[in-house]
Design a protein around this motif. Structure first.
Motif, PDB file in Angstrom:
ATOM      1  N   ALA A  32       0.828  -1.207   0.000  1.00 32.32           N
ATOM      2  CA  ALA A  32       0.000   0.000   0.000  1.00 32.32           C
ATOM      3  C   ALA A  32       0.864   1.259   0.000  1.00 32.32           C
ATOM      4  CB  ALA A  32      -0.926  -0.005   1.217  1.00 32.32           C
ATOM      5  N   LEU A  33       1.933   1.246   0.808  1.00 29.87           N
ATOM      6  CA  LEU A  33       2.829   2.398   0.867  1.00 29.87           C
ATOM      7  C   LEU A  33       3.548   2.592  -0.464  1.00 29.87           C
ATOM      8  CD1 LEU A  33       4.000   4.657   2.582  1.00 29.87           C
ATOM      9  CD2 LEU A  33       5.689   3.035   3.488  1.00 29.87           C
ATOM     10  N   VAL A  34       3.986   1.484  -1.061  1.00 30.91           N
ATOM     11  CA  VAL A  34       4.653   1.556  -2.371  1.00 30.91           C
ATOM     12  C   VAL A  34       3.688   2.068  -3.435  1.00 30.91           C
ATOM     13  CG1 VAL A  34       5.599   0.146  -4.243  1.00 30.91           C
ATOM     14  CG2 VAL A  34       6.470  -0.128  -1.912  1.00 30.91           C
ATOM     15  N   LYS A  35       2.426   1.659  -3.359  1.00 36.11           N
ATOM     16  CA  LYS A  35       1.443   2.146  -4.328  1.00 36.11           C
ATOM     17  C   LYS A  35       1.212   3.642  -4.175  1.00 36.11           C
ATOM     18  CE  LYS A  35      -1.300  -1.772  -5.931  1.00 36.11           C
ATOM     19  NZ  LYS A  35      -0.489  -2.897  -5.470  1.00 36.11           N
ATOM     20  N   LYS A  36       1.266   4.147  -2.945  1.00 41.76           N
ATOM     21  CA  LYS A  36       1.198   5.594  -2.733  1.00 41.76           C
ATOM     22  C   LYS A  36       2.348   6.273  -3.467  1.00 41.76           C
ATOM     23  CE  LYS A  36      -2.098   6.349   0.526  1.00 41.76           C
ATOM     24  NZ  LYS A  36      -3.175   7.361   0.419  1.00 41.76           N
ATOM     25  N   LEU A  37       3.531   5.711  -3.298  1.00 40.55           N
ATOM     26  CA  LEU A  37       4.714   6.261  -3.972  1.00 40.55           C
ATOM     27  C   LEU A  37       4.565   6.161  -5.485  1.00 40.55           C
ATOM     28  CD1 LEU A  37       7.584   7.373  -4.054  1.00 40.55           C
ATOM     29  CD2 LEU A  37       8.431   5.065  -3.554  1.00 40.55           C
ATOM     30  N   MET A  38       4.054   5.045  -5.956  1.00 41.26           N
ATOM     31  CA  MET A  38       3.841   4.885  -7.389  1.00 41.26           C
ATOM     32  C   MET A  38       2.837   5.900  -7.923  1.00 41.26           C
ATOM     33  SD  MET A  38       3.804   0.713  -7.596  1.00 41.26           S
ATOM     34  CE  MET A  38       3.234   0.627  -9.291  1.00 41.26           C
ATOM     35  N   GLY A  39       1.870   6.269  -7.080  1.00 35.96           N
ATOM     36  CA  GLY A  39       0.924   7.302  -7.479  1.00 35.96           C
ATOM     37  C   GLY A  39       1.604   8.640  -7.678  1.00 35.96           C
ATOM     38  N   ALA A  40       2.584   8.943  -6.816  1.00 34.85           N
ATOM     39  CA  ALA A  40       3.354  10.183  -6.967  1.00 34.85           C
ATOM     40  C   ALA A  40       4.171  10.153  -8.251  1.00 34.85           C
ATOM     41  CB  ALA A  40       4.259  10.380  -5.751  1.00 34.85           C
ATOM     42  N   ILE A  41       4.750   8.990  -8.554  1.00 36.24           N
ATOM     43  CA  ILE A  41       5.550   8.859  -9.778  1.00 36.24           C
ATOM     44  C   ILE A  41       4.648   8.950 -11.012  1.00 36.24           C
ATOM     45  CG2 ILE A  41       7.054   7.330 -11.117  1.00 36.24           C
ATOM     46  CD1 ILE A  41       7.881   6.049  -8.402  1.00 36.24           C
ATOM     47  N   ARG A  42       3.563   8.198 -10.982  1.00 33.87           N
ATOM     48  CA  ARG A  42       2.644   8.152 -12.121  1.00 33.87           C
ATOM     49  C   ARG A  42       2.078   9.540 -12.430  1.00 33.87           C
ATOM     50  NH1 ARG A  42       1.118   6.691 -16.979  1.00 33.87           N
ATOM     51  NH2 ARG A  42      -1.112   6.320 -17.255  1.00 33.87           N
ATOM     52  N   SER A  43       1.784  10.324 -11.394  1.00 34.01           N
ATOM     53  CA  SER A  43       1.161  11.633 -11.591  1.00 34.01           C
ATOM     54  C   SER A  43       2.172  12.731 -11.901  1.00 34.01           C
ATOM     55  CB  SER A  43       0.351  12.022 -10.348  1.00 34.01           C
ATOM     56  OG  SER A  43       1.185  12.101  -9.205  1.00 34.01           O
ATOM     57  N   SER A  44       3.455  12.382 -11.992  1.00 28.88           N
ATOM     58  CA  SER A  44       4.472  13.394 -12.309  1.00 28.88           C
ATOM     59  C   SER A  44       5.217  13.046 -13.601  1.00 28.88           C
ATOM     60  CB  SER A  44       5.455  13.558 -11.147  1.00 28.88           C
ATOM     61  OG  SER A  44       6.044  12.314 -10.789  1.00 28.88           O
ATOM     62  N   VAL A  45       6.024  11.982 -13.582  1.00 30.53           N
ATOM     63  CA  VAL A  45       6.808  11.624 -14.770  1.00 30.53           C
ATOM     64  C   VAL A  45       6.334  10.319 -15.422  1.00 30.53           C
ATOM     65  CG1 VAL A  45       8.874  12.835 -13.993  1.00 30.53           C
ATOM     66  CG2 VAL A  45       8.553  10.417 -13.407  1.00 30.53           C
ATOM     67  N   SER A  46       5.365   9.675 -14.820  1.00 29.90           N
ATOM     68  CA  SER A  46       4.799   8.418 -15.304  1.00 29.90           C
ATOM     69  C   SER A  46       5.706   7.226 -15.039  1.00 29.90           C
ATOM     70  CB  SER A  46       4.456   8.481 -16.797  1.00 29.90           C
ATOM     71  OG  SER A  46       3.799   7.300 -17.202  1.00 29.90           O
ATOM     72  N   CYS A  47       6.953   7.290 -15.535  1.00 34.79           N
ATOM     73  CA  CYS A  47       7.925   6.231 -15.258  1.00 34.79           C
ATOM     74  C   CYS A  47       9.316   6.759 -15.576  1.00 34.79           C
ATOM     75  CB  CYS A  47       7.633   4.969 -16.075  1.00 34.79           C
ATOM     76  SG  CYS A  47       7.776   5.181 -17.867  1.00 34.79           S
ATOM     77  N   SER A  48      10.319   6.066 -15.090  1.00 30.18           N
ATOM     78  CA  SER A  48      11.697   6.467 -15.348  1.00 30.18           C
ATOM     79  C   SER A  48      12.156   5.979 -16.718  1.00 30.18           C
ATOM     80  CB  SER A  48      12.626   5.920 -14.258  1.00 30.18           C
ATOM     81  OG  SER A  48      12.303   6.483 -13.002  1.00 30.18           O
ATOM     82  N   SER A  49      13.252   6.535 -17.183  1.00 26.96           N
ATOM     83  CA  SER A  49      13.787   6.213 -18.495  1.00 26.96           C
ATOM     84  C   SER A  49      14.264   4.767 -18.572  1.00 26.96           C
ATOM     85  CB  SER A  49      14.943   7.161 -18.811  1.00 26.96           C
ATOM     86  OG  SER A  49      15.551   6.854 -20.034  1.00 26.96           O
ATOM     87  N   THR A  50      14.035   4.136 -19.710  1.00 31.23           N
ATOM     88  CA  THR A  50      14.401   2.727 -19.896  1.00 31.23           C
ATOM     89  C   THR A  50      15.901   2.486 -20.107  1.00 31.23           C
ATOM     90  OG1 THR A  50      12.222   2.110 -20.732  1.00 31.23           O
ATOM     91  CG2 THR A  50      14.060   0.712 -21.389  1.00 31.23           C
ATOM     92  N   PRO A  51      16.598   3.225 -20.999  1.00 28.51           N
ATOM     93  CA  PRO A  51      18.009   2.893 -21.263  1.00 28.51           C
ATOM     94  C   PRO A  51      18.902   2.833 -20.032  1.00 28.51           C
ATOM     95  CG  PRO A  51      17.197   4.397 -22.927  1.00 28.51           C
ATOM     96  CD  PRO A  51      16.119   4.301 -21.885  1.00 28.51           C
ATOM     97  N   PRO A  52      18.807   3.796 -19.085  1.00 32.82           N
ATOM     98  CA  PRO A  52      19.663   3.665 -17.903  1.00 32.82           C
ATOM     99  C   PRO A  52      19.401   2.388 -17.118  1.00 32.82           C
ATOM    100  CG  PRO A  52      18.802   5.891 -18.058  1.00 32.82           C
ATOM    101  CD  PRO A  52      18.072   5.072 -19.078  1.00 32.82           C
ATOM    102  N   GLN A  53      18.133   1.997 -17.027  1.00 27.94           N
ATOM    103  CA  GLN A  53      17.810   0.770 -16.289  1.00 27.94           C
ATOM    104  C   GLN A  53      18.431  -0.447 -16.967  1.00 27.94           C
ATOM    105  OE1 GLN A  53      13.716   0.423 -14.639  1.00 27.94           O
ATOM    106  NE2 GLN A  53      13.287   2.310 -15.756  1.00 27.94           N
ATOM    107  N   THR A  54      18.339  -0.482 -18.281  1.00 21.73           N
ATOM    108  CA  THR A  54      18.921  -1.594 -19.037  1.00 21.73           C
ATOM    109  C   THR A  54      20.429  -1.653 -18.839  1.00 21.73           C
ATOM    110  OG1 THR A  54      17.199  -1.421 -20.719  1.00 21.73           O
ATOM    111  CG2 THR A  54      19.235  -2.550 -21.340  1.00 21.73           C
ATOM    112  N   LEU A  55      21.074  -0.508 -18.965  1.00 20.20           N
ATOM    113  CA  LEU A  55      22.531  -0.458 -18.841  1.00 20.20           C
ATOM    114  C   LEU A  55      22.980  -0.812 -17.427  1.00 20.20           C
ATOM    115  CD1 LEU A  55      23.148   2.762 -20.961  1.00 20.20           C
ATOM    116  CD2 LEU A  55      23.766   0.421 -21.598  1.00 20.20           C
ATOM    117  N   LEU A  56      22.194  -0.387 -16.436  1.00 16.54           N
ATOM    118  CA  LEU A  56      22.541  -0.713 -15.052  1.00 16.54           C
ATOM    119  C   LEU A  56      22.433  -2.208 -14.791  1.00 16.54           C
ATOM    120  CD1 LEU A  56      20.818   2.242 -13.173  1.00 16.54           C
ATOM    121  CD2 LEU A  56      23.276   1.768 -13.259  1.00 16.54           C
ATOM    122  N   MET A  57      21.374  -2.835 -15.282  1.00 14.56           N
ATOM    123  CA  MET A  57      21.229  -4.282 -15.085  1.00 14.56           C
ATOM    124  C   MET A  57      22.389  -5.049 -15.706  1.00 14.56           C
ATOM    125  SD  MET A  57      17.138  -5.174 -15.335  1.00 14.56           S
ATOM    126  CE  MET A  57      16.751  -4.189 -16.782  1.00 14.56           C
TER     127      MET A  57
END
Length: 431
Positions: A296-321
């Protein structure tokens, strides 16, 4: 009128420390069962066709412009241009969780949330402010502190920004911190941001100081105060002295008390020398919370993300993995850390052998920075003089604090830069 989904999350968090600490916005936030949630279901169950995401797909793969693909020859189109989940790729989040445990062994048998990916540590702090700060909920931080803290707390959330003097002699002002926390605790709750290695001073607590801070927080919690500690670990691991506490305060605070909510803000931007990736993580821990309550707490945080930038950029995540899976990564990081440590030692040697009545170095033992305290010279005036007269760039944090990033100073420039700072401050003080 509060959304039923927000009410559902609030009911799950009822009577928990996070539930008590939430701001007005935090209470209103929820993660909608809309496009993103429905797309997530379609990824799992839409085996025939998935018509949920606004991407151009050919042969089951997102298309990529050749002019983009040729600059990333080792990445597939899905790794390069596809949308990422709101909370980040699950594989990357799990990788970071395991990495946190590796760097903080105390966490091995403790419960905490799966880290949530955010578009940079600044965004992470801003999202925590959305969730937990408002006109009635102040934030405590050190003086001096990074100027973005007050901007986020006061300008964005209209919250009071309460500071305690960071230093007492050569160490942390523990009595000042405790006094400030107790004053704020009269309301029944307190939110404090602790940033180590600290920006702008470049100081990390010693083993003994860390123990005293944790004991201080636990005592408040044992007395019934709801305490939230924001552990800003942006520069984690960049320690240059033997007596520094090597683990994050989060490792000690996690699962410590039902009245303590610990939030860890960290990421690869500083730790892994990937500044422009703008990738950070937020991790929560509170003793006794169930998986449903963490969700529930994480979903609150996801609501903040979704209502601002929607999601983070994909290429950095791929390169980090890919980087995290590379066994050479730690060795490569160690090489750069040695460069920083050598610069630190040169600066430490310089300031320990140069004294002035007009400028003095604040305690520092880690990180990217060190700062000077000024009594007779205005920091902004000194900054402008250094820049305009000597071509030396520094940062004025406030009227009496000048920050120098030794991380970006080549070794052969250190003596020149610091000699000029001392000489200029002395000259300006005489005038």
């Amino acid at each position: 009128m509060i959304n039923p989904l927000a009410k559902e999350l609030n009911d799950i968090l009822k009577d928990t420390t996070p539930g008590v600490l939430l701001s007005d916005l935090g209470n209103r936030l929820y993660f909608p069962k809309g496009i993103i949630a429905q797309s997530g279901e379609a990824k799992k169950l839409g085996k025939t066709a998935n018509g949920t995401i606004g991407m151009t797909v050919i042969g089951g793969t997102p298309v990529t412009l050749p002019s983009i693909q040729e600059n990333a020859p080792n990445l597939t189109s899905r790794e390069l241009v596809a949308y990422a989940p709101t909370a980040g790729f699950p594989e990357l989040r799990e990788m970071w969780k395991q990495d946190i445990i590796k760097k903080n062994p105390l966490l091995k048998d403790k419960t905490f949330s799966l880290p949530v990916l955010v578009p940079g540590l600044t965004a992470g702090i801003s999202y925590l402010a959305d969730l937990f700060l408002d006109e009635t909920k102040p934030l405590v931080a050190a003086d001096p502190s990074w100027d973005n803290y007050v901007l986020i707390a006061s300008a964005r959330r209209n919250a009071e920004f309460v500071q305690f003097p960071m230093f007492d002699g050569e160490g942390i002002n523990l009595s000042g911190l405790e006094k400030t926390l107790r004053e704020q605790a009269k309301s029944g709750s307190v939110r404090v941001l602790l940033n180590f290695p600290q920006n702008p001073s470049g100081y990390s607590p010693t083993v003994d100081e860390a123990k005293q801070i944790v004991a201080m927080v636990k005592k408040l919690a044992d007395e019934g105060t709801k305490v939230m500690v924001w552990c800003d670990d942006a520069y984690f691991g960049l320690d240059y002295e033997d007596n520094i506490e090597r683990q994050s305060l989060f490792a000690y605070l996690a699962d410590l008390s039902p009245n303590i909510l610990a939030a860890k803000i960290d990421g690869p931007t500083k730790e892994d020398f990937a500044w422009g990736f703008r990738s950070g993580f937020i991790t929560f821990s509170c003793k006794g919370m169930s998986e449903a309550q963490y969700d529930a707490l994480v979903k609150k945080l996801m609501g903040a993300i979704r209502s601002s930038v929607s999601c983070s950029s994909t290429p950095p995540q791929t390169l980090l993995m890919k980087a995290f899976a590379n066994p050479k990564m730690e060795e490569e990081k160690a090489t750069f850390r040695k460069v920083l440590e050598k610069r630190y030692k040169l600066v430490k040697k310089f300031v320990s052998t140069h004294k002035s009545e007009n400028i003095r170095a604040l305690p520092f033992n880690s990180g990217y920075f060190m700062s000077f305290h000024l009594d007779k010279v205005d920091a902004e005036s000194l900054r402008q003089n250094l820049l305009n007269e000597s071509g030396i760039g520094t940062i004025s944090i406030d009227s009496h604090t000048l920050r120098v990033a030794f991380s970006s100073l080549e070794e052969d420039k250190i003596d020149i830069v610091y000699s000029t700072i001392y000489q200029t401050a002395d000259r300006m003080a005489k005038n």
